[in-house]
Enzyme design. Structure first.
Site, mmCIF file in Angstrom:
data_model
loop_
_atom_site.group_PDB
_atom_site.id
_atom_site.type_symbol
_atom_site.label_atom_id
_atom_site.label_comp_id
_atom_site.label_asym_id
_atom_site.label_seq_id
_atom_site.Cartn_x
_atom_site.Cartn_y
_atom_site.Cartn_z
ATOM 1 N N GLY A 199 -18.423 -44.840 41.586
ATOM 2 C CA GLY A 199 -18.387 -43.925 40.447
ATOM 3 C C GLY A 199 -17.335 -42.848 40.659
ATOM 4 O O GLY A 199 -16.137 -43.061 40.445
ATOM 5 N N GLY A 200 -17.768 -41.682 41.132
ATOM 6 C CA GLY A 200 -16.899 -40.523 41.268
ATOM 7 C C GLY A 200 -15.569 -40.821 41.958
ATOM 8 O O GLY A 200 -14.506 -40.384 41.482
ATOM 9 N N SER A 213 -22.444 -42.934 45.857
ATOM 10 C CA SER A 213 -21.615 -42.036 46.678
ATOM 11 C C SER A 213 -20.756 -42.773 47.700
ATOM 12 O O SER A 213 -20.580 -42.296 48.829
ATOM 13 C CB SER A 213 -22.494 -40.981 47.360
ATOM 14 O OG SER A 213 -23.181 -40.205 46.387
ATOM 15 N N GLU A 256 -28.084 -49.961 43.809
ATOM 16 C CA GLU A 256 -27.725 -48.548 43.697
ATOM 17 C C GLU A 256 -28.991 -47.694 43.777
ATOM 18 O O GLU A 256 -29.675 -47.490 42.757
ATOM 19 C CB GLU A 256 -27.032 -48.286 42.352
ATOM 20 C CG GLU A 256 -25.731 -49.040 42.182
ATOM 21 C CD GLU A 256 -24.776 -48.305 41.232
ATOM 22 O OE1 GLU A 256 -23.667 -47.998 41.660
ATOM 23 O OE2 GLU A 256 -25.176 -48.024 40.093
ATOM 24 N N GLU A 286 -28.408 -44.955 34.882
ATOM 25 C CA GLU A 286 -28.257 -43.958 33.815
ATOM 26 C C GLU A 286 -28.669 -44.549 32.464
ATOM 27 O O GLU A 286 -29.167 -43.844 31.586
ATOM 28 C CB GLU A 286 -26.806 -43.433 33.791
ATOM 29 C CG GLU A 286 -26.553 -42.518 34.988
ATOM 30 C CD GLU A 286 -25.121 -42.504 35.503
ATOM 31 O OE1 GLU A 286 -24.200 -42.919 34.779
ATOM 32 O OE2 GLU A 286 -24.927 -42.072 36.660
ATOM 33 N N GLY A 326 -24.069 -40.134 42.635
ATOM 34 C CA GLY A 326 -23.484 -38.850 42.230
ATOM 35 C C GLY A 326 -24.030 -37.659 42.983
ATOM 36 O O GLY A 326 -23.790 -36.516 42.609
ATOM 37 N N HIS A 332 -27.368 -50.129 34.484
ATOM 38 C CA HIS A 332 -27.107 -48.974 35.353
ATOM 39 C C HIS A 332 -28.286 -48.001 35.242
ATOM 40 O O HIS A 332 -28.881 -47.858 34.173
ATOM 41 C CB HIS A 332 -25.802 -48.299 34.927
ATOM 42 C CG HIS A 332 -25.357 -47.269 35.913
ATOM 43 N ND1 HIS A 332 -25.884 -45.998 35.933
ATOM 44 C CD2 HIS A 332 -24.470 -47.330 36.940
ATOM 45 C CE1 HIS A 332 -25.323 -45.319 36.937
ATOM 46 N NE2 HIS A 332 -24.463 -46.105 37.564
ATOM 47 N N ASN A 390 -16.550 -47.647 38.303
ATOM 48 C CA ASN A 390 -17.331 -47.313 37.113
ATOM 49 C C ASN A 390 -16.904 -45.915 36.667
ATOM 50 O O ASN A 390 -17.327 -44.920 37.240
ATOM 51 C CB ASN A 390 -18.828 -47.348 37.478
ATOM 52 C CG ASN A 390 -19.714 -46.877 36.335
ATOM 53 O OD1 ASN A 390 -19.250 -46.700 35.212
ATOM 54 N ND2 ASN A 390 -20.993 -46.675 36.621
ATOM 55 N N TRP A 391 -16.061 -45.890 35.656
ATOM 56 C CA TRP A 391 -15.508 -44.599 35.222
ATOM 57 C C TRP A 391 -16.511 -43.773 34.419
ATOM 58 O O TRP A 391 -16.251 -42.608 34.119
ATOM 59 C CB TRP A 391 -14.239 -44.830 34.371
ATOM 60 C CG TRP A 391 -13.059 -45.293 35.157
ATOM 61 C CD1 TRP A 391 -13.004 -45.565 36.502
ATOM 62 C CD2 TRP A 391 -11.731 -45.527 34.655
ATOM 63 N NE1 TRP A 391 -11.734 -45.958 36.860
ATOM 64 C CE2 TRP A 391 -10.928 -45.944 35.744
ATOM 65 C CE3 TRP A 391 -11.145 -45.436 33.390
ATOM 66 C CZ2 TRP A 391 -9.579 -46.260 35.600
ATOM 67 C CZ3 TRP A 391 -9.797 -45.753 33.256
ATOM 68 C CH2 TRP A 391 -9.021 -46.153 34.358
ATOM 69 N N LYS A 392 -17.606 -44.379 34.034
ATOM 70 C CA LYS A 392 -18.619 -43.681 33.222
ATOM 71 C C LYS A 392 -17.966 -43.036 31.981
ATOM 72 O O LYS A 392 -16.979 -43.564 31.474
ATOM 73 C CB LYS A 392 -19.381 -42.660 34.080
ATOM 74 C CG LYS A 392 -19.964 -43.325 35.344
ATOM 75 C CD LYS A 392 -20.957 -42.488 36.073
ATOM 76 C CE LYS A 392 -21.465 -43.253 37.297
ATOM 77 N NZ LYS A 392 -22.460 -42.532 38.041
HETATM 78 P P1 PGA Z 1 -21.182 -42.532 42.452
HETATM 79 O O1 PGA Z 1 -21.675 -43.462 41.253
HETATM 80 O O2 PGA Z 1 -20.220 -43.346 43.279
HETATM 81 O O3 PGA Z 1 -20.519 -41.355 41.777
HETATM 82 O O4 PGA Z 1 -22.386 -42.139 43.236
HETATM 83 C C1 PGA Z 1 -21.956 -44.817 41.459
HETATM 84 C C2 PGA Z 1 -22.487 -45.431 40.191
HETATM 85 O O5 PGA Z 1 -23.196 -44.741 39.445
HETATM 86 O O6 PGA Z 1 -22.196 -46.606 39.884
#
Ligand code: PGA
Length: 251
Positions: A233-234, A212, A168, A100, A174, A98, A10-12
């Site tokens: 994500g990251g 994470s 999640e 967010e 994050g 998600h 997930n590149w956001k």
């Molecule tokens: P993260 O993000 O790996 O940076 O914690 C995961 C996500 O939001 O899908």
């Protein structure tokens, strides 16, 4: 039937078109070994879908989007992207709900269910995200939150339709904090039990973990009985760490 492990990036909201293509090319170049046993997907921002899709062509790495409109048809929905548009772009997956989007865009379980249903109707597999906040976990509400989100946000798929649920925990996204193996396995087993009752073909359900995930913890997380992959994500913003997670899944 063994469920195929899915490692989705997930590149956001990151990167220029040039950076997105470079990252996709470098994943595509080195994906060969991992993808023999693991399914890989990259979910770039909408504006990079076409370029990233081109960079992934022939590499056996799937394309995914990060959101989809709940409205099915072409029409007056400024700023929205429909499920048929994603299918037309070659997306196999789309992330919906998600945390967010729930937090910053007011998405409810009902909106998320409508989005997931649109995706499924167009043959795009939704990755439906659920997860508790830190306050909810500390108040002992995790199981109740998961039950209510899964109950309301996951539509019943048509026969044969694939479905992915991503657990999640909001407090692990994050932040560098990861849920413990026991916490992850507990929630994944709960989600499987909740959905197996509803699904005609439970083998089409995969439950992946996000929050994470990195090369150092991926091996332990991905070895858990009810964990069928990871939403990253990251660590998906570098080909090296993303593929190291895929490698851990394979081992
Ligand atoms: P993260 O993000 O790996 O940076 O914690 C995961 C996500 O939001 O899908």
């Amino acid at each position: 039937m063994k469920r195929r492990t899915l490692i989705a990036g997930n590149w956001k909201m990151n990167g220029t078109r040039q950076a997105a293509v470079a990252l996709a090319e470098s994943v595509a170049r080195s994906a060969g070994e991992a993808r023999a046993s693991v399914e890989l997907a990259l979910c770039p921002p909408f504006v990079h879908l076409e370029a990233v899709g081109g960079a992934l062509s022939g590499a056996g790495v799937e394309l995914g989007a990060q959101d989809v409109s709940r409205h099915p048809h072409d029409g007056a929905c400024t700023g929205e992207i429909s499920a048929p548009m994603l299918a037309d772009m070659g997306c196999r997956y789309v992330i919906v709900g998600h945390s967010e989007r729930r937090q910053y865009h007011g998405e409810t379980d009902e909106i998320i269910a409508a989005k997931a249903a649109q995706a499924m109707e167009c043959g795009v597999i939704p990755i439906i995200c659920v997860g508790e906040t830190l306050d909810q976990r500390q108040a002992g509400q995790t199981a109740a939150v998961i039950e209510s989100q899964v109950g309301a946000a996951v539509p019943s798929p048509a026969a044969g339709g694939d479905l992915v649920v991503a657990y999640e925990p909001v407090w692990a996204i994050g932040t560098g904090l990861t849920a413990s193996a026991a916490q992850i396995e507990d929630v994944h087993a709960q989600i499987r039990a909740l959905l197996e009752k509803r699904l005609a073909e439970p083998a089409h359900l995969r439950i992946i973990y996000g929050g994470s995930v990195k090369p150092e913890n991926a091996g332990e997380i991905l070895s858990l009985a009810n964990v069928d992959g990871a939403l990253v994500g990251g660590a998906s913003l570098k080909a090296e760490t993303f593929l190291a997670i895929a490698q851990a899944a394979k081992d």
